[in-house]
Design an enzyme around this catalytic site. Structure first.
Site, PDB file in Angstrom:
ATOM      1  CB  ALA A  25      -7.161  -6.539   9.640  1.00 15.17           C
ATOM      2  CE  LYS A  42     -13.880  -8.515   4.570  1.00 13.35           C
ATOM      3  NZ  LYS A  42     -12.714  -8.478   3.663  1.00 13.35           N
ATOM      4  CE1 TYR A  63     -15.047  -7.591  10.019  1.00 19.09           C
ATOM      5  CE2 TYR A  63     -16.918  -8.252   8.683  1.00 19.09           C
ATOM      6  CZ  TYR A  63     -15.568  -8.076   8.834  1.00 19.09           C
ATOM      7  OH  TYR A  63     -14.708  -8.366   7.794  1.00 19.09           O
ATOM      8  CG  ASP A  85      -4.051   3.945  -2.126  1.00 20.19           C
ATOM      9  OD1 ASP A  85      -5.146   3.357  -2.181  1.00 20.19           O
ATOM     10  OD2 ASP A  85      -3.838   4.908  -1.363  1.00 20.19           O
ATOM     11  CB  VAL A  86      -6.901  -0.969  -3.918  1.00 19.04           C
ATOM     12  CG1 VAL A  86      -5.938  -2.124  -4.078  1.00 19.04           C
ATOM     13  CG2 VAL A  86      -7.367  -0.816  -2.476  1.00 19.04           C
ATOM     14  CE  LYS A 103      -5.611 -13.464  19.915  1.00 23.03           C
ATOM     15  NZ  LYS A 103      -5.086 -13.892  21.208  1.00 23.03           N
ATOM     16  CB  THR A 104      -4.030 -10.166  10.913  1.00 19.79           C
ATOM     17  OG1 THR A 104      -5.331  -9.553  10.893  1.00 19.79           O
ATOM     18  CG2 THR A 104      -4.143 -11.620  10.489  1.00 19.79           C
ATOM     19  CD  GLN A 155      -2.616   1.108   2.699  1.00 19.78           C
ATOM     20  OE1 GLN A 155      -2.469   0.180   3.491  1.00 19.78           O
ATOM     21  NE2 GLN A 155      -3.449   2.110   2.919  1.00 19.78           N
TER      22      GLN A 155
HETATM   23  P1  NAD Z   1      -3.674  -7.156   7.385  1.00 19.41           P
HETATM   24  O1  NAD Z   1      -3.764  -5.869   8.119  1.00 19.41           O
HETATM   25  O2  NAD Z   1      -2.437  -7.927   7.488  1.00 19.41           O
HETATM   26  O3  NAD Z   1      -4.032  -6.947   5.845  1.00 19.41           O
HETATM   27  C1  NAD Z   1      -4.844  -5.889   5.376  1.00 19.41           C
HETATM   28  C2  NAD Z   1      -4.132  -5.296   4.194  1.00 19.41           C
HETATM   29  O4  NAD Z   1      -4.956  -4.306   3.537  1.00 19.41           O
HETATM   30  C3  NAD Z   1      -2.821  -4.579   4.565  1.00 19.41           C
HETATM   31  O5  NAD Z   1      -1.731  -5.148   3.866  1.00 19.41           O
HETATM   32  C4  NAD Z   1      -3.056  -3.147   4.124  1.00 19.41           C
HETATM   33  O6  NAD Z   1      -1.878  -2.509   3.652  1.00 19.41           O
HETATM   34  C5  NAD Z   1      -4.059  -3.372   2.992  1.00 19.41           C
HETATM   35  N1  NAD Z   1      -4.756  -2.147   2.575  1.00 19.41           N
HETATM   36  C6  NAD Z   1      -5.628  -1.390   3.288  1.00 19.41           C
HETATM   37  N2  NAD Z   1      -5.992  -0.302   2.575  1.00 19.41           N
HETATM   38  C7  NAD Z   1      -5.352  -0.389   1.381  1.00 19.41           C
HETATM   39  C8  NAD Z   1      -5.285   0.439   0.216  1.00 19.41           C
HETATM   40  N3  NAD Z   1      -5.972   1.586   0.131  1.00 19.41           N
HETATM   41  N4  NAD Z   1      -4.508   0.047  -0.834  1.00 19.41           N
HETATM   42  C9  NAD Z   1      -3.791  -1.115  -0.762  1.00 19.41           C
HETATM   43  N5  NAD Z   1      -3.809  -1.929   0.308  1.00 19.41           N
HETATM   44  C10 NAD Z   1      -4.572  -1.563   1.365  1.00 19.41           C
HETATM   45  O7  NAD Z   1      -4.911  -8.038   7.959  1.00 19.41           O
HETATM   46  P2  NAD Z   1      -5.562  -9.410   7.450  1.00 19.41           P
HETATM   47  O8  NAD Z   1      -6.354  -9.891   8.595  1.00 19.41           O
HETATM   48  O9  NAD Z   1      -4.537 -10.260   6.841  1.00 19.41           O
HETATM   49  O10 NAD Z   1      -6.602  -8.914   6.342  1.00 19.41           O
HETATM   50  C11 NAD Z   1      -6.582  -9.353   5.010  1.00 19.41           C
HETATM   51  C12 NAD Z   1      -8.006  -9.671   4.531  1.00 19.41           C
HETATM   52  O11 NAD Z   1      -8.508 -10.780   5.272  1.00 19.41           O
HETATM   53  C13 NAD Z   1      -9.005  -8.537   4.722  1.00 19.41           C
HETATM   54  O12 NAD Z   1      -9.864  -8.484   3.600  1.00 19.41           O
HETATM   55  C14 NAD Z   1      -9.779  -8.983   5.935  1.00 19.41           C
HETATM   56  O13 NAD Z   1     -11.072  -8.438   5.933  1.00 19.41           O
HETATM   57  C15 NAD Z   1      -9.804 -10.475   5.703  1.00 19.41           C
HETATM   58  N6  NAD Z   1     -10.132 -11.312   6.854  1.00 19.41           N
HETATM   59  C16 NAD Z   1      -9.414 -11.204   8.021  1.00 19.41           C
HETATM   60  C17 NAD Z   1      -9.748 -12.030   9.103  1.00 19.41           C
HETATM   61  C18 NAD Z   1      -9.027 -11.921  10.421  1.00 19.41           C
HETATM   62  O14 NAD Z   1      -9.567 -12.373  11.448  1.00 19.41           O
HETATM   63  N7  NAD Z   1      -7.825 -11.382  10.474  1.00 19.41           N
HETATM   64  C19 NAD Z   1     -10.790 -12.965   8.985  1.00 19.41           C
HETATM   65  C20 NAD Z   1     -11.473 -13.055   7.767  1.00 19.41           C
HETATM   66  C21 NAD Z   1     -11.142 -12.233   6.715  1.00 19.41           C
HETATM   67  C1  IMJ Z   2     -12.913  -6.525  12.871  1.00 17.23           C
HETATM   68  C2  IMJ Z   2     -13.759  -5.643  13.567  1.00 17.23           C
HETATM   69  C3  IMJ Z   2     -14.727  -6.102  14.432  1.00 17.23           C
HETATM   70  C4  IMJ Z   2     -14.906  -7.449  14.640  1.00 17.23           C
HETATM   71  C5  IMJ Z   2     -14.071  -8.330  13.965  1.00 17.23           C
HETATM   72  C6  IMJ Z   2     -13.064  -7.861  13.076  1.00 17.23           C
HETATM   73  N1  IMJ Z   2     -13.996  -9.698  13.960  1.00 17.23           N
HETATM   74  C7  IMJ Z   2     -13.003 -10.114  13.116  1.00 17.23           C
HETATM   75  C8  IMJ Z   2     -12.388  -8.988  12.554  1.00 17.23           C
HETATM   76  C9  IMJ Z   2     -14.866 -10.557  14.765  1.00 17.23           C
HETATM   77  C10 IMJ Z   2     -12.668 -11.528  12.844  1.00 17.23           C
HETATM   78  C11 IMJ Z   2     -11.242  -8.988  11.568  1.00 17.23           C
HETATM   79  N2  IMJ Z   2     -11.777  -8.922  10.173  1.00 17.23           N
HETATM   80  C12 IMJ Z   2     -12.499 -10.100   9.696  1.00 17.23           C
HETATM   81  C13 IMJ Z   2     -11.654  -7.824   9.342  1.00 17.23           C
HETATM   82  O1  IMJ Z   2     -12.137  -7.886   8.221  1.00 17.23           O
HETATM   83  C14 IMJ Z   2     -11.017  -6.580   9.798  1.00 17.23           C
HETATM   84  C15 IMJ Z   2     -11.091  -5.435   9.079  1.00 17.23           C
HETATM   85  C16 IMJ Z   2     -10.556  -4.168   9.513  1.00 17.23           C
HETATM   86  C17 IMJ Z   2      -9.811  -4.005  10.677  1.00 17.23           C
HETATM   87  C18 IMJ Z   2      -9.343  -2.731  11.041  1.00 17.23           C
HETATM   88  C19 IMJ Z   2      -8.573  -2.476  12.315  1.00 17.23           C
HETATM   89  C20 IMJ Z   2      -7.746  -1.227  12.245  1.00 17.23           C
HETATM   90  C21 IMJ Z   2      -8.387  -0.097  11.502  1.00 17.23           C
HETATM   91  N3  IMJ Z   2      -9.241  -0.374  10.503  1.00 17.23           N
HETATM   92  C22 IMJ Z   2      -9.665  -1.642  10.191  1.00 17.23           C
HETATM   93  N4  IMJ Z   2     -10.394  -1.834   9.059  1.00 17.23           N
HETATM   94  C23 IMJ Z   2     -10.832  -3.062   8.736  1.00 17.23           C
HETATM   95  O2  IMJ Z   2      -8.058   1.075  11.771  1.00 17.23           O
END
Ligand code: NAD
Ligand code: IMJ
Length: 272
Positions: A195, A162, A155, A64-65, A192-193, A40
């Site tokens: 996000a 989503k 969420y 940047d998407v 635990k990422t 990004q």
């Molecule tokens: P992550 O923070 O490692 O990944 C999120 C990524 O989005 C980052 O690399 C960030 O740079 C990128 N991003 C955000 N805005 C952007 C932009 N404008 N341009 C380019 N890139 C951008 O966290 P993650 O948990 O690996 O998330 C990846 C995907 O998995 C997300 O779609 C998230 O919703 C999904 N997801 C996460 C979980 C979870 O519990 N962690 C569960 C299900 C789905």
């Molecule tokens: C995120 C928020 C609330 C509840 C959640 C999550 N649960 C899970 C997530 C239950 C599993 C993680 N998830 C699936 C995501 O898609 C997260 C997206 C996300 C997370 C952040 C944190 C930091 C920030 N902006 C974000 N935008 C999207 O500033």
């Protein structure tokens, strides 16, 4: 050589070694895929560079998407380096942190549109800009969460984004199906990422999933990598428009497990 030998593709969304995209990249690498990562911003570049170097032979391209010029330039550069692309992983989401707590109804128009832009429209934009660079038999994957189908605490706007993302998977599958290009989603259980960091009561959600999922454990990067490689490889040649849950089976459950310990939000520390 592995099931991804001779395949070239793009991974979007590696931020660090906890990222779902990183789990996918590691499994793809083991299976012989050639890859580029898009990142990004400069801040993320510093964290992604050593990861890319640890796998070797990975191109790094900024994108940047939310910016169409940035997407156009990404695929031009990939086209120059790779020729046709066999797979793309879209692992990107963003909402303002203050909207991931409290009531969904309180979302502002601006924050709603911004969350939808990054977390939903960007997938369609990626498919649009990639279109001319895709090989016959290409496979495109996005990451989603159960919060698209059911209400999950906090969420909020991400659940709405989503849900629209999962509907996009179906429409895109039809748009690209005639060219033998497949579009699918992977619905991961909580991991635990970055996000997930700082999300209210994430520790509680994490334990709840562990105790109540049929497999009695949480989702790992290896679980996600395995499903992703299946969907990106020719093993899934007949699968498109599909959302595959990779969540230890949590999504099938209708009620708290009889053997699930009683846990309370207040008893869990942030570290849990
Ligand atoms: P992550 O923070 O490692 O990944 C999120 C990524 O989005 C980052 O690399 C960030 O740079 C990128 N991003 C955000 N805005 C952007 C932009 N404008 N341009 C380019 N890139 C951008 O966290 P993650 O948990 O690996 O998330 C990846 C995907 O998995 C997300 O779609 C998230 O919703 C999904 N997801 C996460 C979980 C979870 O519990 N962690 C569960 C299900 C789905
Ligand atoms: C995120 C928020 C609330 C509840 C959640 C999550 N649960 C899970 C997530 C239950 C599993 C993680 N998830 C699936 C995501 O898609 C997260 C997206 C996300 C997370 C952040 C944190 C930091 C920030 N902006 C974000 N935008 C999207 O500033």
């Amino acid at each position: 050589m592995g099931i991804m030998a001779h395949k070239k593709g793009l991974i979007m969304g590696v931020a660090n070694d906890k990222s779902l995209a990183w789990g996918i990249a590691q499994t793809l690498s083991k299976q012989g895929a050639k890859m580029a990562f898009s990142y990004q911003s400069e801040v993320i570049y510093r964290r992604v560079k050593p990861l890319a170097e640890s796998l070797g032979g990975i191109e790094l391209i900024e994108c940047d998407v939310t910016d169409d010029e940035s997407l156009k330039s990404l695929f031009e550069q990939l086209g120059d380096k790779f020729g046709k692309i066999d797979f793309i992983v879209h692992s990107i989401a963003f909402a303002s942190k203050k909207d991931l707590v409290g009531k969904y109804v309180d979302i502002s128009r601006n924050n709603f549109l911004n969350s939808m832009n990054v977390s939903c429209y960007s997938f369609t934009a990626v498919c649009q800009h990639a279109s001319n660079y895709l090989a016959d038999g290409a496979s495109i994957l996005t990451l989603t969460y159960l919060g698209a189908e059911r209400v999950m605490p906090n969420y909020n706007v991400m659940g709405v984004a989503k849900a629209a993302l999962e509907a996009s998977v179906k429409y895109l599958a039809v748009d690209f199906g005639g060219r033998n290009i497949r579009i699918n989603g992977l619905s991961a259980g909580p991991v635990k990422t970055l996000a997930a960091s700082g999300i209210d009561n994430f520790g509680y959600i994490f334990k709840w999933n562990q105790y109540n999922a049929p497999l009695k454990r949480n989702t790992t990067l290896e679980d996600v990598g395995g499903t992703a490689v299946f969907l990106l490889s020719d093993l899934s040649s007949g699968v498109t428009g599909e959302i595959i849950h990779t969540d230890s089976g949590y999504h099938i459950v209708g009620m708290k497990a009889a053997d699930a310990p009683d846990i309370s939000i207040s008893a869990l520390s942030v570290a849990d």
